[in-house]
Structures are given as structure tokens and as C-alpha cells.
Design a protein around this motif. Sequence first.
Motif, PDB file in Angstrom:
ATOM      1  N   PHE A  77      10.550  -1.120  -4.029  1.00  0.00           N
ATOM      2  CA  PHE A  77       9.381  -1.872  -4.536  1.00  0.00           C
ATOM      3  C   PHE A  77       8.596  -2.480  -3.370  1.00  0.00           C
ATOM      4  O   PHE A  77       7.369  -2.421  -3.323  1.00  0.00           O
ATOM      5  N   TYR A  78       9.325  -3.055  -2.414  1.00  0.00           N
ATOM      6  CA  TYR A  78       8.641  -3.743  -1.311  1.00  0.00           C
ATOM      7  C   TYR A  78       8.155  -2.794  -0.211  1.00  0.00           C
ATOM      8  O   TYR A  78       7.544  -3.230   0.765  1.00  0.00           O
ATOM      9  N   THR A  79       8.453  -1.486  -0.350  1.00  0.00           N
ATOM     10  CA  THR A  79       7.915  -0.554   0.644  1.00  0.00           C
ATOM     11  C   THR A  79       6.980   0.468   0.026  1.00  0.00           C
ATOM     12  O   THR A  79       6.202   1.103   0.723  1.00  0.00           O
ATOM     13  N   ASP A  80       7.057   0.632  -1.309  1.00  0.00           N
ATOM     14  CA  ASP A  80       6.304   1.744  -1.900  1.00  0.00           C
ATOM     15  C   ASP A  80       5.370   1.345  -3.037  1.00  0.00           C
ATOM     16  O   ASP A  80       4.866   2.192  -3.773  1.00  0.00           O
ATOM     17  N   LEU A  81       5.161   0.040  -3.217  1.00  0.00           N
ATOM     18  CA  LEU A  81       4.287  -0.416  -4.302  1.00  0.00           C
ATOM     19  C   LEU A  81       2.822  -0.209  -3.936  1.00  0.00           C
ATOM     20  O   LEU A  81       2.426  -0.394  -2.784  1.00  0.00           O
ATOM     21  N   LYS A  82       2.028   0.164  -4.920  1.00  0.00           N
ATOM     22  CA  LYS A  82       0.582   0.232  -4.680  1.00  0.00           C
ATOM     23  C   LYS A  82      -0.160  -0.519  -5.788  1.00  0.00           C
ATOM     24  O   LYS A  82      -0.017  -0.204  -6.967  1.00  0.00           O
TER      25      LYS A  82
ATOM     26  N   ASN B 165       0.797  -1.222   0.000  1.00  0.00           N
ATOM     27  CA  ASN B 165       0.000   0.000   0.000  1.00  0.00           C
ATOM     28  C   ASN B 165       0.838   1.284   0.000  1.00  0.00           C
ATOM     29  O   ASN B 165       0.627   2.176   0.819  1.00  0.00           O
ATOM     30  N   GLY B 166       1.798   1.353  -0.923  1.00  0.00           N
ATOM     31  CA  GLY B 166       2.657   2.543  -1.008  1.00  0.00           C
ATOM     32  C   GLY B 166       2.117   3.583  -1.967  1.00  0.00           C
ATOM     33  O   GLY B 166       0.894   3.789  -2.039  1.00  0.00           O
ATOM     34  N   HIS B 167       3.014   4.200  -2.739  1.00  0.00           N
ATOM     35  CA  HIS B 167       2.618   5.350  -3.559  1.00  0.00           C
ATOM     36  C   HIS B 167       2.992   5.224  -5.021  1.00  0.00           C
ATOM     37  O   HIS B 167       2.889   6.186  -5.765  1.00  0.00           O
ATOM     38  N   LYS B 168       3.499   4.041  -5.453  1.00  0.00           N
ATOM     39  CA  LYS B 168       3.931   3.948  -6.845  1.00  0.00           C
ATOM     40  C   LYS B 168       3.361   2.700  -7.516  1.00  0.00           C
ATOM     41  O   LYS B 168       3.204   1.658  -6.880  1.00  0.00           O
ATOM     42  N   THR B 169       3.092   2.823  -8.808  1.00  0.00           N
ATOM     43  CA  THR B 169       2.501   1.689  -9.528  1.00  0.00           C
ATOM     44  C   THR B 169       3.592   0.691  -9.931  1.00  0.00           C
ATOM     45  O   THR B 169       4.779   1.018  -9.929  1.00  0.00           O
ATOM     46  N   VAL B 170       3.163  -0.506 -10.299  1.00  0.00           N
ATOM     47  CA  VAL B 170       4.107  -1.529 -10.772  1.00  0.00           C
ATOM     48  C   VAL B 170       4.874  -0.999 -11.984  1.00  0.00           C
ATOM     49  O   VAL B 170       6.088  -1.172 -12.092  1.00  0.00           O
TER      50      VAL B 170
ATOM     51  N   GLU C 232      -0.935  -9.323 -11.245  1.00  0.00           N
ATOM     52  CA  GLU C 232      -0.167 -10.178 -12.161  1.00  0.00           C
ATOM     53  C   GLU C 232       1.180  -9.520 -12.471  1.00  0.00           C
ATOM     54  O   GLU C 232       2.230 -10.157 -12.437  1.00  0.00           O
ATOM     55  N   LYS C 233       1.109  -8.214 -12.770  1.00  0.00           N
ATOM     56  CA  LYS C 233       2.341  -7.502 -13.134  1.00  0.00           C
ATOM     57  C   LYS C 233       3.302  -7.423 -11.950  1.00  0.00           C
ATOM     58  O   LYS C 233       4.522  -7.488 -12.125  1.00  0.00           O
ATOM     59  N   ALA C 234       2.746  -7.281 -10.736  1.00  0.00           N
ATOM     60  CA  ALA C 234       3.603  -7.152  -9.549  1.00  0.00           C
ATOM     61  C   ALA C 234       4.484  -8.385  -9.395  1.00  0.00           C
ATOM     62  O   ALA C 234       5.686  -8.286  -9.139  1.00  0.00           O
ATOM     63  N   GLY C 235       3.894  -9.565  -9.593  1.00  0.00           N
ATOM     64  CA  GLY C 235       4.664 -10.802  -9.472  1.00  0.00           C
ATOM     65  C   GLY C 235       5.784 -10.860 -10.499  1.00  0.00           C
ATOM     66  O   GLY C 235       6.911 -11.264 -10.206  1.00  0.00           O
ATOM     67  N   ARG C 236       5.464 -10.422 -11.717  1.00  0.00           N
ATOM     68  CA  ARG C 236       6.460 -10.486 -12.791  1.00  0.00           C
ATOM     69  C   ARG C 236       7.585  -9.481 -12.538  1.00  0.00           C
ATOM     70  O   ARG C 236       8.760  -9.790 -12.734  1.00  0.00           O
TER      71      ARG C 236
ATOM     72  N   LEU D  15      -4.530   6.400 -17.674  1.00  0.00           N
ATOM     73  CA  LEU D  15      -5.732   6.494 -16.836  1.00  0.00           C
ATOM     74  C   LEU D  15      -5.640   5.490 -15.691  1.00  0.00           C
ATOM     75  O   LEU D  15      -5.896   5.814 -14.534  1.00  0.00           O
ATOM     76  N   ASN D  16      -5.228   4.256 -16.010  1.00  0.00           N
ATOM     77  CA  ASN D  16      -5.172   3.204 -14.997  1.00  0.00           C
ATOM     78  C   ASN D  16      -4.128   3.495 -13.916  1.00  0.00           C
ATOM     79  O   ASN D  16      -4.352   3.175 -12.739  1.00  0.00           O
ATOM     80  N   GLU D  17      -3.005   4.065 -14.299  1.00  0.00           N
ATOM     81  CA  GLU D  17      -1.999   4.405 -13.280  1.00  0.00           C
ATOM     82  C   GLU D  17      -2.597   5.426 -12.308  1.00  0.00           C
ATOM     83  O   GLU D  17      -2.433   5.302 -11.091  1.00  0.00           O
ATOM     84  N   ASN D  18      -3.305   6.403 -12.872  1.00  0.00           N
ATOM     85  CA  ASN D  18      -3.926   7.411 -12.000  1.00  0.00           C
ATOM     86  C   ASN D  18      -5.009   6.803 -11.112  1.00  0.00           C
ATOM     87  O   ASN D  18      -5.102   7.136  -9.929  1.00  0.00           O
ATOM     88  N   LEU D  19      -5.817   5.903 -11.681  1.00  0.00           N
ATOM     89  CA  LEU D  19      -6.874   5.261 -10.883  1.00  0.00           C
ATOM     90  C   LEU D  19      -6.255   4.435  -9.761  1.00  0.00           C
ATOM     91  O   LEU D  19      -6.700   4.478  -8.618  1.00  0.00           O
TER      92      LEU D  19
END
Lengths: 644, 242
Positions: free
Chosen positions: A545-550, A502-507, A563-567, B40-44
Amino acid sequence: MYFSTDEKQIPKSKVPSGELKDKWSNFKNQAKLISPNNRKNYNVIIVGTGLSGASAAASLAELGYNVSVFCFQDSPRRAHSVAAQGGVNAMKNYKNDGDSIYRMFYDTLKGGDFRAREANVYRLAECSAHLIDQAVAQGVPFAREYSGYLSNRSFGGVQVSRTFYARGQTGQQLLLGAYQALMRQVKAKKIKSYTRHEMLDLVLINGVAKGIIARNLDTGEITRHTANAVVLATGGFGKIYYLSTLAMGCNGSAIWRAHKKGAWVASPSWTQIHPTCLPQSGSYQSKLTLMSESLRNDGRIWVPLSKNENRKAADIPEEDRDYYLERRYPSFGNLAPRDIASRAAKERVDAGHGVGTLKNAVYLDFKDAIEKQGKEAIAKKYGNLFDMYQKITGINAYNEPMKISPAAHFSMGGLWVDYELSTNIPGLFAIGEANFADHGANRLGANSLLQACVDGYYILPQTLPHYLAQSGKPDPINSDDPAFIESELKVKKQLEEFGEINGHKTVDYFHRELGKILYDKCGLSRSEKGLTTAIEAIKNLRKSFYTDLKIPKKIDGINEELEKAGRVADYLEIAELMCIDALSREESCGAHFRTEHQTNDGEAIRDDKAFNFISCWQKSDHGPVLIKETLDFEFTTPTERSYK
Amino acid sequence: MDFKLKIWRQEQSSEKGKMTSYSVKDISPDMSFLEMLDQLNENLTLSGQSPVSFDSDCREGICGQCGLFINGRAHGPNAHTSTCQLHMRSFKDGDTIYIEPFRAAAFPIKKDLKIDRSALDKIIISGGFISVNTGQAPEANQTLISSDSVEAAFDAAACIGCGACVASCKNSSASLFTAAKISHLAQLPQGKIEHKSRTNQMVRKMDELGFGSCSNTGACEVECPQGISISHIAFMNKSYFK
């Protein structure tokens, strides 16, 4: 030190004895068989339904084995083999231009910079002719001459025409042939197809591969699958560079999870950076599209002689152009092998001669070809590629040159396999791009489809039964074995953990950052300084990644971010091993170019005394362990690779 | 460029879906349509909302995995273009874009814009192949095939299995998909032996799976990203009734 070396372990290549040309026959003559009646008692799992997986599944099922196939796509027909454009090599010598099995073997071995096993490469050439027969029988519409005979063209790194093609969609047509053969066996109830399933772990019982754990990507259900042998046909992991020619879903997770269970990974840093791709145009970009190498048959590559060239391509006269491939490599010209063509492009771009808005591309020009052959002839050969170029860039390449640039494309590295395509884990096989075998340090164009097909149609159906026959009567495998339960729990725990960060950055953020590090430090050129910096950067990125992933927390049902997180979690580990592999190899060979090891005019310097081996990496609690398979050149003498 | 998006959201097959509004800003005209959705998905995701599920894989128009109904057309406004090859330069700044899944009784919605197209595989399973085992094939040049026949077979074989033909058809017919495979194989000498039985099996399977009949509107041909001709459907029907 980032790794340790174990000189005591000697990998067993299991190359049969005898003359080079007899080795494969000698294997087949002595291989153990299973009688037709008993084959139905064996179950085989194949992960991946690209050319190697689909062809292996169909061929084994035709023999009578029960096969389960798994793919993450919604249909086996969508595996990324579908995107291969230019062609497939085969030794038919239909052109009477001096081709032979030996010549094809030697071209491939030399193209790979003498970093592959002679016996494997010879077998690839030996089995190539049959593949064309098989594909034609399946209905693959290879190009024909007006007389009705099959047509050929040339590809990089060779001086004969041995490439068969179906317009610019050869991969699609070969894959549809294999897919249809696969579907025929689904109808015959010899194959069970699990689409939208991703393998998340390999299960070993007493050190032998006995099954997998898979996740249903639609329902989130985690299931156990047992088998007498497991085959990984999961393709390459070039998507680790984020921007690549690969599909969005291509990944290295299956082979990496097998590595964590003890399988060796060989030469993971050997990645082919393909010279003819569409250049990056912005930071939002999700992939780089390949433009087939076949275009180099008729297109001429050049950059402006002047660094500050502002004229349009058409307004630049001949004397102000630098056809740098023709200049540097006159005997192969625009058809120099991929590693050389990519490096030469990078050299010109780095020197300030790049074209396009980001100055990151070179021209691929068809003006001369259109003048000589006419627009119609060029359209017949490459029409769909020109259309694709226009769709993506909005530019008509019949009127002005294409702009191209190198992009990550093919993993020469992969799971180490012996001559029988078995990994060092009994019962675990790896075929196609997922293995390290035939291409050495650089793959020749149109050999990728070939290797996938030859592994799947001709080699595995001989070697896998040999393994089954040796392992005695098939014991029933219990999916409630503690090994399966433990694997399943581990997989579930990891999936839950991703959601809880539950961090602040996407995969994708992490994947993009990783890609930048790898392109910069472990791409077309590598150095000790760059690689050590990269290793530290990757470690930091992994920590973050392990502290800031959302990602959305949900683990049941569809969750693409999960799915992407695992990869990407796996990529963050593979990347470190790639850099260590590149760091350990203090020579330049094929796609692996260490800036410390080059001539004054920028050509690679290989070191056969110190590095005449395949690097096999074993996982240990104290970091990666290097095991060396020395390459034995019994029938050839490695020479300096020159295309001048 | 800025856009208003109206996107079909549906949690799962069994639930009701609805159009939901979103807006995206600072979109480059060189961005692909799917890259716009990625943004859009990254923002969502970052704002704790559920991202929009959609299919895509190769992103170069050949795997057939992507497929969206954009402003009422399968794969959007451009001819012979799959969704992944569509770029934002095809739209005007400020446009409102309607994005829906491919709809057909035989293609149940899994989530949002993701659909289940396994029915197309089932049609192939019913007979869309030449029955040849590995190892049986004769020398490839033993059977000569005219360049014209091969090119005609290729035109049909180019199908990427995306399902746009089904989604565009008012009857949700899979005739173009089925006919393309029948025609591909029938135009090659090696595919002729099984032609009649293949046609019967595939046509019957298509009907059984809930695809509608063809009423020759030609919508499928217009939307097919590979430009496959409806003349193959006439060939299929002729073969079926022979």
C-alpha cells in the motif's frame, strides 16, 4: 509471539455496587451534577450523527451544554443507522408473553455467549421501555394494531415478541426522530453542526481528551476543535471486509486514531456476519445488501438435499429439501441467533449444497407463509424488502424463494468503555456501535438500534456530566496548544504522503484484497494456521500500500480517493489487530468460532476457565499488549448456549 | 455490455462545467449504476486523470445521499428507485448515457455530480420536529393512534431527503419535501399542537432559501424514489392558508 500480556493492569469497570436491579439507580443517586446555570460553560464534541451521536447531542443540548457535532455525510440524517430495517427491542411486555427486564437481560447476555458485563446488559434492558415512549413522542410511526395499540414481532434468539418496528425502515424512522431533535437544538443554537467533516485525530492535553483535528471534505481545510469532553459515536468498522452491509463511508478511523493515542480497543475481531444478505454476484460488487432478519419470522430457510440439484426451487419437492435450521435447532428453528444461522449456512454451502450461479447462497422461502396468510399480509409486513430484493436482483420473491448468504454486518468489538461509557482516556467517551459493551460476542437482532439510543438518550447524558462535574471548573482550552499544532502537522503530513506514493494501484484494490483475506481467515471461522497466514498477508499488503498506491495528489478541495486512502490505511492496521485478537482467544464464543474448539457436530466450545475476560488491547512500541477485564458473573451462571 | 457516457464535469462551484465523453466496456448487467461509475473512476485514477466526483453512501436506497440526473430523469429510468438501486440491466448494450447533477438554484454544484443540499436541512431546522425533550414522553400506549393514521404518517415520513423532487421540478420547488414532513407530523396526535406554526415556519424558510413555487405539474411525485404523493402538497397549502 504477536502480542504480549500485561497481567498487572486491571481495567476499572466502575460498576456500581448493589443488586443488579439497583445498580443504575445507585449510579444516578450518587452521580455528581452540574447546575443548570453552569452547563453553558461546557463544550462537548460528538463525532458521528447516527442514532447514538444524534440522540446524545440532542439530549445534552437540551440539558444546556454546548455541543458540536461532526459527520462526514452531507447531512446528519444520512448516517448508517438509517439503513437498519427490522426493529428495535424493548421490554414493554405488551404481548403478555412472559417478558421482563430480567428475561431481556438474560436473553441478551446469553445471546452474547456470556462475554459482556452483567450490569451493562441489565441497564440496556432496564432503559429500553422509555426509548419507545420517547420515539413515539417524537413522531416515530411504529406499527400499530387496528385497535391503535403498538404492535410487536419476534427476532432471533428470543422466545417472546418484544420488537417494535416501522415497516422495514425502523432505523430510518428512529434516526429521523433523533435527527429532528438534533436540528431543533441547532435552531436553539445549542448545537453547531459540522457536516462533511471527518475527524482525523484526537488531541490530548496532559493525557486528557481536549479536542479533535478535522478535515473539511469539501475544501480540504484542516481545523482544530476544542472541548471539555469528546464523544466518539462513529459506528462500526465492518466495512473493513470490503463487502459488507455497511455504507461506503463507514470506517474505523476515529476509533483507531483514538487507539493510537492510548485508548484500548476491546475484542476487535468479534464481527457479526449477518445471515440474511444478498449473495455476491461478481467481483465488481461494492456492497452486500442486508435483508432484514424479520424475514425469518415467516420465511423458511432451506437448501436442496442433493449436491447436484439442477431443478428450480419450485420444482424441488419437500422430501428433497433440507430445512437445516429447523432440523438442527428445533426449538428456535429459523429464528436461531445470527452467529448460529450464519455458521449453519456456511456449513451447508461448504458441503456443496449452495444455490445460485456461484453456489454461495441458501433459499429463504415464503411459499408456506403466503399460502397461510395471503400475499397481502406478507406484503404489508415486508413489502419494501420484497421490492428492494426485486430492484437489486430482478427477481420477484413472491413467486420464487429469495437467495441469501452471510455478510459482514456489525462490530461487537470497539473502544473499551467502563460502566460510564468512558474509555480509559479521561474525557473520551464512546457510544453506540463504536464501543464494546453490551453485546458480548454476538449481538441479538434489534438490539443495535436499542443500544445506540439507550447510550445516547439515557446513559451518556447522566455519565458525561458526572465526569465534567468531577473535573472541576471548565478551563479555557487553547487551540494553539502544542498538542493541537503537533496533531495538525501529523495529519497534514500523512495526507501529503498518500499523494506522493504515485504507484500503480487504487485504494479500492487494497481494500478488496484486505476484505478477501479477512473473509477467508478471520470471518465465520478462524484457525491458528489461517490467522497466522493472514497476519503475514496483511503485513505484506500494508507494505505494498505504501509503495504502490495511486491517488490524485490534490489535498485541498474534494478528493474522494484521498479520503478513502486514510480509511484504508487504518483498516490495514486494524485488520492485523483483529487477527491477533482472534488468535489470542483459544476458544469459540458467539461470532468467534475457532475450528480447533468445536464439538463433533460442529457446535462451539467455550472455555470459561481460561477466557472469561474481555480482551483490551493497548498500543505499544513493541506490538499490541493484552489487558484482561475479568467478567464477574455475580447474578447469573454462564451456561452452554443451546438453541436446540 | 459497453456504454458511451456523457458526464457533467465541473472543477468547483465558481468554475464553468461541461459535458465530457467517456466509454466503459465489459459491464455486467448485474452491476449497479454506481459500480459502473466506480469502475470508470478506477480507470481514470490509474491513468492519472481526475475521477468523477459523485455522492453515495448506503447504496441500498435509504440514506438519500446519492442522486444523479440520468438521461434527463432524476435517479434514472425506473420508478421508485434511487440511483444506487439502478442496475445496468435497465440499459441496452451500446447505449449513450447522459449523467448530470441534480440542478436547482438552492443546490449549488460542489464538484462534478456532487451538490450542496444543506438547504433541505435548513427547512427541517426551521420547524420540522416535535418539541419534546428526552425524558418528557408519556407511556407510549397512552395515546392510541389508529393503524390507518400511522400508515398514512409513515407514507410521508418515508422521505429520504435526496432532493429528486427539487431537481425534477421546473420551478425547483421543495414543496414535496417540505409537505411530506409537515404531513408526517400532522397526522399523529403528538404532532398536531405545533402544526400551524411548523407549517408557517417551514413554508417561509423554503421560499427564503430560493426554492420555487409549486405549480402542480406532479413531476416530483413521479421521480420520488419513495413514491410520496403530491396530495401532501395540497394538505400543506391548505394548512398554510387556513
